[in-house]
Design an enzyme around this catalytic site. Structure first.
Site, PDB file in Angstrom:
ATOM      1  N   HIS A  35      43.139  36.243  38.263  1.00 48.75           N
ATOM      2  CA  HIS A  35      41.892  36.970  38.544  1.00 48.75           C
ATOM      3  C   HIS A  35      41.004  37.079  37.312  1.00 48.75           C
ATOM      4  CE1 HIS A  35      44.462  40.135  36.854  1.00 48.75           C
ATOM      5  NE2 HIS A  35      43.340  40.758  36.499  1.00 48.75           N
TER       6      HIS A  35
ATOM      7  N   HIS B 274      39.961  44.059  25.738  1.00 51.85           N
ATOM      8  CA  HIS B 274      39.019  43.895  26.851  1.00 51.85           C
ATOM      9  C   HIS B 274      37.599  44.277  26.404  1.00 51.85           C
ATOM     10  CE1 HIS B 274      42.592  44.086  29.588  1.00 51.85           C
ATOM     11  NE2 HIS B 274      41.793  43.552  30.500  1.00 51.85           N
TER      12      HIS B 274
ATOM     13  N   TRP C  83      50.796  45.244  38.799  1.00 57.64           N
ATOM     14  CA  TRP C  83      50.966  46.234  37.733  1.00 57.64           C
ATOM     15  C   TRP C  83      51.649  47.461  38.340  1.00 57.64           C
ATOM     16  CZ3 TRP C  83      48.905  45.003  32.855  1.00 57.64           C
ATOM     17  CH2 TRP C  83      49.111  45.986  31.868  1.00 57.64           C
TER      18      TRP C  83
ATOM     19  N   HIS D 114      43.376  42.983  41.012  1.00 58.27           N
ATOM     20  CA  HIS D 114      44.026  42.454  39.806  1.00 58.27           C
ATOM     21  C   HIS D 114      45.317  41.714  40.144  1.00 58.27           C
ATOM     22  CE1 HIS D 114      41.269  44.546  37.031  1.00 58.27           C
ATOM     23  NE2 HIS D 114      41.151  45.355  38.054  1.00 58.27           N
TER      24      HIS D 114
ATOM     25  N   HIS E 183      35.707  47.097  35.021  1.00 57.32           N
ATOM     26  CA  HIS E 183      37.119  47.474  34.964  1.00 57.32           C
ATOM     27  C   HIS E 183      37.383  48.513  33.870  1.00 57.32           C
ATOM     28  CE1 HIS E 183      41.412  47.203  35.239  1.00 57.32           C
ATOM     29  NE2 HIS E 183      41.586  46.375  34.241  1.00 57.32           N
TER      30      HIS E 183
ATOM     31  N   GLU F 294      43.071  36.489  33.803  1.00 60.62           N
ATOM     32  CA  GLU F 294      44.455  36.925  33.587  1.00 60.62           C
ATOM     33  C   GLU F 294      45.370  36.343  34.657  1.00 60.62           C
ATOM     34  OE1 GLU F 294      43.278  41.179  31.448  1.00 60.62           O
ATOM     35  OE2 GLU F 294      43.452  41.085  33.631  1.00 60.62           O
TER      36      GLU F 294
ATOM     37  N   ASP G  38      38.616  39.725  35.242  1.00 59.67           N
ATOM     38  CA  ASP G  38      38.266  41.130  35.045  1.00 59.67           C
ATOM     39  C   ASP G  38      36.754  41.211  34.852  1.00 59.67           C
ATOM     40  OD1 ASP G  38      40.799  42.183  35.151  1.00 59.67           O
ATOM     41  OD2 ASP G  38      40.980  42.548  32.997  1.00 59.67           O
TER      42      ASP G  38
HETATM   43 ZN   LIG Z   1      42.869  42.533  35.278  1.00 58.88          ZN
END
Ligand SMILES: [Zn+2]
Length: 209
Positions: free
Chosen positions: A52, A161, A18, A48, A58, A173, A54
């Site tokens: 992975h 989420h 990200w 992440h 998170h 994800e 979450d």
């Molecule tokens: Zn994530």
């Protein structure tokens, strides 16, 4: 033949992260070729990175950490849905799920084809809040997607989420599903028992039923 279908990204230098997150950086602490008694590798990475899970921590201040998560949602019957061409996943895209024709399927994996392992895409397919609520109503145990987030790339609220976690639904994800035909499988994708953190890499595989 193992009968397993690997649906994990390969963790290696250059893997997408990200924007602004920690890059995946492997390095050696000990090396045989330097006269050490063995090779010992180490990595710096965001939790992440790659495929992975979450954890609720998170996006919720007091949420469960990977060590506190129940591992059972991460093993069991899963349905791979092909949603090629869909950008925002709506309740209508859940099709047979909503009408109860897929009873017994407690894990849903969304194949969208809108993300890559080697490059962060500025925009990718994601769940709508209403689809997340329907999945919660259906009693699903786990939701997985082949993109970096179940929410849209520009979401700041992370409402999907929160709806999923609020219903106790586990989240995977960055799955790799391009080579996986839609259908029913057994999923195995256990998170590490990481204390105090917000996510964990998993090795995700499917077994044909
Ligand atoms: Zn994530």
């Amino acid at each position: 033949v193992s009968g397993l279908i690997d649906i994990s990204q390969t963790l290696k230098a250059g893997i997408a992260t990200w924007p602004g997150d920690t890059a995946f950086a492997p390095f050696w602490v000990m090396r045989l070729e330097s006269g050490d008694s063995c090779n010992v590798g180490s990595v710096t990475m965001s939790l992440h990175t790659g495929t992975h899970a979450d954890a609720p921590r998170h996006f919720l201040a007091g949420g469960a950490t990977p060590a506190e998560m129940d591992p059972s949602p991460f093993i069991g019957k899963a349905l791979v849905l092909d949603l090629a061409g869909v950008h925002t996943i709506l309740p209508e895209h859940l099709g047979n799920l909503a009408t109860g024709k897929t009873e017994g399927i407690e894990r849903i994996l969304f194949r969208t084809g809108t993300a890559r392992a080697d490059q962060f895409m500025g925009t990718f397919a994601h769940l709508s809040d209403s689809a997340a609520r329907l999945l919660a109503d259906l009693g699903v145990l786990l939701v997985g997607i082949d993109t970096p987030s179940v929410d849209s790339s520009d979401s700041r609220e992370l409402l999907v989420h929160k709806v999923l976690a609020g219903a106790g639904i586990a989240i995977l994800e960055n799955l790799v599903l391009a080579h996986v035909p839609a259908g029913r499988y057994e999923l195995i994708a256990l998170p590490l028992k990481l204390e105090g953190m917000d996510a964990s890499p998993v090795r995700a595989v499917l077994r044909a039923l």
